[in-house]
Design an enzyme around this catalytic site. Structure first.
Site, PDB file in Angstrom:
ATOM      1  CG  HIS A 122      -1.367   5.180  -0.613  1.00  0.00           C
ATOM      2  ND1 HIS A 122      -2.084   5.682   0.451  1.00  0.00           N
ATOM      3  CD2 HIS A 122      -2.179   4.268  -1.208  1.00  0.00           C
ATOM      4  CE1 HIS A 122      -3.276   5.102   0.486  1.00  0.00           C
ATOM      5  NE2 HIS A 122      -3.346   4.226  -0.503  1.00  0.00           N
ATOM      6  CG  HIS A 156      -8.005  -4.140  -2.051  1.00  0.00           C
ATOM      7  ND1 HIS A 156      -9.124  -3.386  -2.352  1.00  0.00           N
ATOM      8  CD2 HIS A 156      -7.018  -3.232  -1.798  1.00  0.00           C
ATOM      9  CE1 HIS A 156      -8.835  -2.095  -2.283  1.00  0.00           C
ATOM     10  NE2 HIS A 156      -7.554  -1.982  -1.960  1.00  0.00           N
ATOM     11  NE  ARG A 189      -3.966   1.889   2.392  1.00  0.00           N
ATOM     12  CZ  ARG A 189      -4.001   2.710   3.431  1.00  0.00           C
ATOM     13  NH1 ARG A 189      -3.147   2.556   4.438  1.00  0.00           N
ATOM     14  NH2 ARG A 189      -4.891   3.683   3.482  1.00  0.00           N
ATOM     15  CG  ASN A 221      -0.792   8.643   2.443  1.00  0.00           C
ATOM     16  OD1 ASN A 221      -1.116   7.596   1.862  1.00  0.00           O
ATOM     17  ND2 ASN A 221      -0.329   9.700   1.789  1.00  0.00           N
TER      18      ASN A 221
END
Length: 341
Positions: free
Chosen positions: A75, A201, A71, A102
């Protein structure tokens, strides 16, 4: 997480996204020219081995790190490109890491540990941006004890980090298909990449407050048991049980649920099996079934071999977004701070 600021009619959105992706891929290819496999072969031959050693040691004691680093990489790349701007603290403005999407990022201390060991072995050589890319690959690969994809290296570090840019660029879990497609297209990624990378995911957790509107009072008619009809009823019931606190307090951001129940620590293609059974947690998951082409890709990715092959290609493309190479950017001495002049 904030939604992107723009919303277009579906037909217009698809046309625009196709135009943007055709330009974006050319830009991404040009930027990626400075990346290559084994970039540190001469300047720091042990770089990747050192990074993997630290990451595997820490992942062995905390299997959740795989989802956290994957992740973090996503990001980072979606805001100003893969330049480690997500790691920066800033004394003069609010940095990316302080933006709402975040706030739940973690693992920064492991990145710092890797950086410290690399600085000792090869001072001023290995970028924080490459460390983030390697940490994502190595933590996810830990369960298989082999590298699941190749990481091209040669990135350099950015010097700017803004919470507002994070809010504008990171896809929201409430995003519709057309919004997601535009968001990915703006980064030079296509429909295939959107669907494949959503497979990340398969590991990690989701905060109830980010999807509770799908399982409680969905139509806003004051019926707590009103559920998004696109959710499999038994799965909706499971989520309601897990997120019962959010019925009283929709803003509670402490209650979490595995994104892929029963398989949340195993990186595999099970996400697509669950998605096909209408067990997608977020709107951004479920919406992949609302487009025929995307749904066809979901079907194909239920084959483990197809998934792993596709994922290594898509994450390689993601790792090329907006990279700084050559003399652009810098090699930070510490990952949370820009080098002083």
């Amino acid at each position: 997480m904030a939604k992107p600021a723009f919303v277009m009619a579906a037909s217009t959105a698809v046309v625009v996204s196709l135009l943007v992706v055709s330009c974006g891929i050319g830009i991404a290819s040009a930027q990626a020219a400075g990346l290559k496999k084994g970039f540190y072969k001469k300047s720091c031959p042990q770089a990747e081995a050192i990074a993997q050693k630290v990451v595997w040691e820490r992942t062995a004691g905390n299997r959740e790190l795989a989802a956290k680093f994957l992740r973090m990489f996503f990001h980072d790349c979606f805001v100003r490109g893969c330049d480690a701007s997500v790691l920066l603290d800033s004394p003069t403005n609010t940095a990316e890491k302080n933006a709402a999407p975040n706030l739940s990022l973690a693992g920064f201390e492991v990145i710092d540990e890797v950086k410290a060991e690399l600085e000792e072995a090869c001072p001023g050589v290995v970028s924080c941006a490459d460390i983030v890319a390697l940490a994502a690959r190595d933590s996810v690969s830990f369960q298989y004890k082999k590298n699941l994809w190749e990481v091209e290296t040669g990135r350099r570090d950015g010097t700017i980090s803004s919470d507002q840019e994070a809010l504008s660029n990171i896809p929201a879990p409430s995003s519709t298909f057309d919004i997601l497609l535009i968001n990915f297209s703006n980064k030079g990624l296509g429909l295939q990449d959107l669907v494949v990378l959503s497979g990340g995911h398969t590991i990690g957790i989701g905060h109830c407050n980010l999807f509770s509107s799908r399982i409680f009072n969905f139509t806003g008619k004051n019926n707590p048991s009103d559920v998004d009809p696109s959710i499999n009823p038994p799965y909706a019931k499971f989520l309601q049980g897990q997120c019962s606190r959010n019925l009283q307090d929709p803003n509670d951001n402490t209650t979490v649920v595995p994104m892929d129940p029963g398989s949340s620590l195993s990186f595999d293609n099970h996400y697509f099996v669950s998605l096909k059974a209408h067990q997608g947690m977020f709107t951004s998951d479920a919406t992949l079934l609302t487009n025929g082409r995307a749904a066809n890709i979901v079907d194909k990715l239920q084959d483990p071999g197809v998934f792993f092959h596709s994922f290594k290609n898509s994450i390689k493309r993601m790792g090329q977004i907006g990279v700084l190479t050559g003399t652009n950017g810098q090699i930070r001495k510490k990952c949370n701070a820009v080098n002083s002049s």
